[in-house]
Design a protein around this motif. Sequence first.
Motif: not given
Length: 362
Positions: A105-120
């Motif tokens: 879902g975060l990828k679909i929202r086009r969040l930066p990879a680093q932020e996605i990693k941290e949130k996950v």
Amino acid sequence: MSYLKLENLTKEFVGRGGEGIVRAVDNVNIDIQEGEFLTLLGPSGCGKTTTLRLIAGFEFPTAGKIVLDGEVINEQPPNQRDMAMVFQSYAIFPHLNVFENIAYGLKIRRLPAQEIKEKVRRVLELTELTGLENRAPNALSGGQQQRVALARALVMEPKVLLMDEPLSNLDAKLRELMRTEIRRIQQSLGITSVYVTHDQVEAMTLSDRIVVMNQGRIEQVGSPQEIYRHPQTEFVADFIGRTNFVPGVVKAVEGQNVVVEALGRPLTIPLAERMLREGQHVKLVVRPETIQVVKGDAQYQGIIRWASYLGNVVEYEIEVAGQVLIAVDYDPRHTVIHSLEAQVGLNLLEDCLYLLPENGAD
Ligand SMILES: Nc1ncnc2c1ncn2[C@@H]1O[C@H](COP(=O)(O)OP(=O)(O)O)[C@@H](O)[C@H]1O
Ligand SMILES: [Mg+2]
């Protein structure tokens, strides 16, 4: 101020079996507070899932309003509602590993990879999945898949978390564990949650408030204690826990108490919020644990018709004045287990009794 508000919410379907119009949700009003854990509870077919799908935007109401944070969201598609849903089936993607599932879902929202990693990383920790990032879903246990589904919802940091019977595919032990987990996570995040179940124990243990539904309508809204101790209808008294319904007649209203004759004897019961008048026929809600079974002198005499030893409790069926009552003895010593046909005394804990008018609600 309510955070999520359902106002006269109604949903009609064209019946699948040619039965004409089915009113799955019938004029439902609920105010949900921010951070609250609210559960929709009721038997299969009572409209729980439909209500949840209306909140999520997978269905649109026939009438009424859904208000989130002051804004009417009736017309908004699901992806604009800032809500996340956990399904009974988990609905995780089989071809994606745990990390990819949660990050989707975060990828679909086009969040930066680093932020996605941290949130996950954070939700993996919260749901105790750390270390399983690269696992394929089919290499996970049922409980782990359930956690992935929950993590995938939480990672979106939704305003409202919706859960539709998320534990019903788990075995009993795991269900108990996940119940505690869900509540712990919900509390630690303070996330507003609407949970759907037909399991009263789940509803009691998880919820701040429970909405009991029956045939598309609300029967009662209240805290687990209110619902259990002061059921407003026979349906609620019967659906939540177990109940003996004992017919009675009001003899007198005396200050804070009401005297009711039941099973051939007067009982003094705390007056609840209801209006009662002398001569009125009522039903006493007598929970099995409010009946004490004793030897010798007591309010009532009865005959043991059935006894089941369950380890932690003994359950009895006792005939009193022609009616069979269920009683549960919680004495951990169980010094006496009464035998069949034995004569016993019964005392009702009068201050734990509750009255319903004879014909449902007044
Ligand atoms: N898409 C649909 N079309 C027709 N009838 C439906 C549809 N969805 C639900 N219903 C009917 O609405 C009622 C409530 O269903 P549901 O909300 O799934 O109940 P619950 O989740 O409490 O078991 C049921 O009678 C069901 O058959
Ligand atoms: Mg359902």
